[in-house]
Design a protein around this motif. Structure first.
Motif, short mmCIF file in Angstrom:
data_model
loop_
_atom_site.label_atom_id
_atom_site.label_comp_id
_atom_site.label_asym_id
_atom_site.label_seq_id
_atom_site.Cartn_x
_atom_site.Cartn_y
_atom_site.Cartn_z
N LYS A 378 0.84 -1.22 0.00
CA LYS A 378 0.00 0.00 0.00
C LYS A 378 0.87 1.26 0.00
CE LYS A 378 -4.26 1.59 2.07
NZ LYS A 378 -4.05 2.93 2.53
N HIS A 379 2.01 1.20 0.67
CA HIS A 379 2.90 2.37 0.72
C HIS A 379 3.94 2.37 -0.40
CE1 HIS A 379 1.21 2.66 4.79
NE2 HIS A 379 1.51 3.95 4.68
N GLY A 380 3.78 1.48 -1.36
CA GLY A 380 4.67 1.46 -2.52
C GLY A 380 6.11 1.09 -2.20
N LYS A 381 6.30 0.27 -1.19
CA LYS A 381 7.67 -0.05 -0.76
C LYS A 381 8.26 -1.29 -1.44
CE LYS A 381 7.92 3.29 2.25
NZ LYS A 381 8.77 4.44 1.96
N LEU A 382 7.45 -1.98 -2.24
CA LEU A 382 7.99 -3.19 -2.89
C LEU A 382 7.96 -3.02 -4.40
CD1 LEU A 382 6.29 -6.05 -0.78
CD2 LEU A 382 8.55 -5.01 -0.44
N ASN A 383 9.03 -3.47 -5.04
CA ASN A 383 9.06 -3.47 -6.49
C ASN A 383 8.57 -4.85 -6.93
OD1 ASN A 383 9.59 -3.09 -9.16
ND2 ASN A 383 11.83 -2.94 -8.96
N LEU A 384 7.38 -4.87 -7.52
CA LEU A 384 6.74 -6.16 -7.83
C LEU A 384 6.51 -6.32 -9.33
CD1 LEU A 384 4.10 -6.04 -4.95
CD2 LEU A 384 6.13 -7.49 -5.02
N ASP A 385 6.72 -7.53 -9.80
CA ASP A 385 6.43 -7.84 -11.20
C ASP A 385 5.44 -9.01 -11.23
OD1 ASP A 385 6.29 -8.59 -13.80
OD2 ASP A 385 8.44 -8.99 -14.07
N PRO A 386 4.13 -8.67 -11.24
CA PRO A 386 3.12 -9.74 -11.17
C PRO A 386 3.17 -10.69 -12.36
CG PRO A 386 2.07 -7.56 -11.28
CD PRO A 386 3.54 -7.33 -11.28
N SER A 387 3.76 -10.24 -13.49
CA SER A 387 3.76 -11.12 -14.68
C SER A 387 4.58 -12.39 -14.43
CB SER A 387 4.29 -10.37 -15.90
OG SER A 387 5.69 -10.21 -15.80
N ARG A 388 5.46 -12.35 -13.42
CA ARG A 388 6.22 -13.57 -13.12
C ARG A 388 5.32 -14.69 -12.57
NH1 ARG A 388 11.30 -11.25 -9.71
NH2 ARG A 388 12.48 -10.31 -11.40
N ASN A 389 4.12 -14.29 -12.13
CA ASN A 389 3.16 -15.31 -11.66
C ASN A 389 2.08 -15.58 -12.71
OD1 ASN A 389 4.13 -16.02 -9.03
ND2 ASN A 389 3.49 -13.99 -8.29
N ASP A 390 2.37 -15.21 -13.97
CA ASP A 390 1.33 -15.36 -15.00
C ASP A 390 0.97 -16.82 -15.32
OD1 ASP A 390 0.61 -12.79 -15.28
OD2 ASP A 390 1.66 -12.42 -17.18
N ASN A 391 1.82 -17.74 -14.92
CA ASN A 391 1.43 -19.16 -15.12
C ASN A 391 0.34 -19.59 -14.15
OD1 ASN A 391 3.18 -19.63 -17.21
ND2 ASN A 391 4.86 -20.29 -15.88
N TYR A 392 0.15 -18.75 -13.13
CA TYR A 392 -0.83 -19.12 -12.09
C TYR A 392 -2.16 -18.40 -12.31
CZ TYR A 392 3.41 -20.58 -9.59
OH TYR A 392 4.58 -21.17 -9.23
N ILE A 393 -3.20 -19.18 -12.42
CA ILE A 393 -4.56 -18.62 -12.42
C ILE A 393 -5.10 -18.96 -11.04
CG2 ILE A 393 -6.80 -18.57 -13.59
CD1 ILE A 393 -5.26 -19.68 -16.07
N VAL A 394 -5.26 -17.92 -10.23
CA VAL A 394 -5.32 -18.12 -8.78
C VAL A 394 -6.72 -17.93 -8.21
CG1 VAL A 394 -4.34 -17.28 -6.59
CG2 VAL A 394 -2.96 -17.21 -8.68
#
Ligand code: SF4
Ligand code: SF4
Length: 534
Positions: A378-394
């Motif tokens: 929420k505070h923007g403290k993590l650099n995240l790349d959600p596409s790395r989990n694109d194999n997962y339909i969650v």
């Protein structure tokens, strides 16, 4: 015993027996119960009636005065716990809870209706603790306690996962799980436990964790984890253990050292801590957040829980961060304050990264890892790349304890939506507070009771199958180590092709760490989307 195919097992006979439940004898069926506790497990913690026994034997080797012990124990607890007496007294047998238990839904056994499960003990209570029951007997719903009644109570007390789903539907707020908890406590007075609970309790008492892992074993395992992270990211993480003066003590379920699904969740935590540069320590002595003592007796639960604060005091930390565990959080949120009250030697937790004060943790000084991570995102403290989990339909399975016992509904979803691009909810009546149990909680995660577990998991599996067929869901995320350890077998049976994953496993995948090499695989070593060619 061979398990039937899913098409057969899902044909459930809901037709009640011709005789009333009082007059219907209970058959103790293989596949529905766990092995009885071993002598050495009772001995380790000084539990009563230490002996070797077997559920299959006619003679359970009870103490001579077993009936007096049980009734005295019942009277004592009825007087001690007001809620227990209330739950035994006020049920009007309306039946609103009857079809809400996953074991009844998946098995059709009427004695697995919550109302009837409770009635097994309630009928004894009436006979020995109420005037109407003493005078009118059966007419007042009372029955004598004999060996068969005791065996029946044992059999069904260990067919309840204490998930509390039924309590949600009771107009009087009766919590059948609390009745089961006390039924088990009474049975324990006679040395009638199951090894899958008594063994971990003994281990935890002697080594600080359910698995019985000694400090050097933990360190060996952690060294392997460090190597795994290095292989994927090129980064050397270096978690500290038993470090005095650290700001935070991290406590998590020991199954994460042992179970392959839990291992990867643990990697996610270590990567997060490293990336943030947290002043955090783990402990090889307080190496268990879970508490199988909770499935045994109030006293044993308290005894095992106290080690966490003893270690926090010894290490002089400021506050505690807790991992993805189920009943660990129920103990913390529903029992801790009654046992110990507010903890005064720790500080109110404040995130060193965002400055957020976790006011909800004012008393017990522990923050859930999903609260902590959601706040970071929420505070923007993590650099995240959600596409790395694109194999997962969650989809997300709300584990009973974090959901119903502490209302932790939004934080895991918020994290998942920030680390995955494909997320679908299961039907509303099966998630959040209404969630269906995994079918293996409260110590029932053995292999000898597999038919019970498969049947108990059917309602959860049905909802999962729905999103699997509709949206192609292939990943069941959750925040409980028992779920991660047990659900995979059950999901493989009912909805093959779906994988069970911890939320922080996927956090670890999505987390872009400073100085990391170009990743080609996820934390399991499977190719990332677009990197299949190697
Ligand atoms: S607590 Fe859960 S397992 Fe136990 S009777 Fe209620 S719904 Fe069933
Ligand atoms: S819903 Fe409540 S009052 Fe009704 S039968 Fe169940 S426990 Fe009893």
């Amino acid at each position: 015993m061979a398990i039937q195919k899913p098409e057969e097992l899902s044909k459930i006979n809901y037709k009640p027996p011709k005789t009333a439940w009082f007059d219907t004898p209970t058959e103790i069926k293989k596949g529905f119960f766990c092995w009885g506790n071993k002598e050495k497990s009772l001995k380790a913690v000084g539990f009563p009636n230490i002996r070797q026994w077997s559920v299959a034997d006619e003679d359970w080797k009870l103490p001579e005065n077993w009936k007096e012990i049980f009734i005295e124990g019942l009277r004592e607890r009825v007087n001690k716990y007001r809620s227990f007496r209330l739950f035994l007294d006020i049920c009007v047998r309306c039946g609103a809870c009857a079809d809400k238990c996953h074991f009844f839904i998946g098995g059709g056994d009427p004695k697995n209706m919550p109302v009837l499960r409770a009635e097994l003990l309630r009928s004894i209570y009436r006979k020995y603790c109420t005037t109407s029951g003493k005078i009118m007997g059966k007419i007042a719903g009372a029955r004598d306690l004999n060996v068969n009644v005791l065996k029946e109570l044992w059999y069904y007390a260990y067919q309840c996962t204490e998930c509390r789903r039924c309590s949600l539907f009771c107009p009087y707020g009766i919590d059948t799980a609390e009745i089961t908890i006390l039924a088990r406590e009474l049975l324990n007075l006679l040395g009638l436990n199951i090894e899958w609970i008594a063994g971990p309790v003994a281990n935890c008492y002697m080594t600080g964790n359910h698995m019985g892992l000694l400090p050097h074993t933990i360190m060996d395992i952690v060294n392997e984890f460090k190597e795994s992270i290095y292989q994927v990211t090129g980064i050397n993480v270096d978690p500290s253990y038993n470090r005095k003066g650290a700001e935070i003590l991290f406590v998590h379920p020991s199954g994460e050292y042992f179970d392959p699904n839990g291992n990867i969740t643990f990697l996610g935590y270590l990567m997060l801590f490293h990336e943030l540069g947290l002043d955090i320590t783990l402990s090889t002595y307080c190496s268990e957040g879970g508490n199988f003592g909770f499935f045994t007796s109030n006293e044993m639960a308290k005894r095992l829980h106290s080690k966490i604060y003893a270690e926090a005091k010894r290490l002089k930390v400021k506050w505690i961060l807790g991992g993805e565990c189920g009943h660990m959080w129920r103990v913390w949120h529903q029992y801790h304050n009654t046992w110990f009250g507010p903890i005064d030697f720790l500080e109110e937790p404040v995130s060193p990264i965002t400055g957020t004060k976790f006011e909800n943790a004012k008393s017990n000084k522990i923050v859930h890892i999903t609260e902590f991570t959601a706040d970071l995102i929420k505070h923007g403290k993590l650099n995240l790349d959600p596409s790395r989990n694109d194999n997962y339909i969650v989809t997300f399975h709300d584990s009973c304890n974090p959901a119903r016992a502490m209302g932790l509904l939004e934080e895991p979803r918020y994290i998942i939506k920030n680390i995955c691009n494909h997320f679908y909810e299961m039907p509303p009546q099966t998630i959040r507070e209404n969630t269906f149990c995994c079918g293996s909680g409260s110590g029932l995660n053995a292999s000898e009771n597999m038919e019970l577990r498969l049947r108990g998991a059917l309602p959860r599996a049905n909802a999962l199958k729905h999103v699997n067929e509709k949206f192609g869901v292939n990943t069941l995320a959750n925040i409980c180590q028992i779920d991660r350890a047990t659900l995979q077998t059950l999901v493989d049976y009912w909805v093959p092709g779906v994988a069970v994953r911890g939320v922080h496993e996927m956090v670890g995948n999505a987390l872009v760490m400073k100085g990391e090499k170009e990743r080609t695989t996820d934390l399991r070593g499977d190719p990332l989307p677009g990197k299949e060619g190697g």
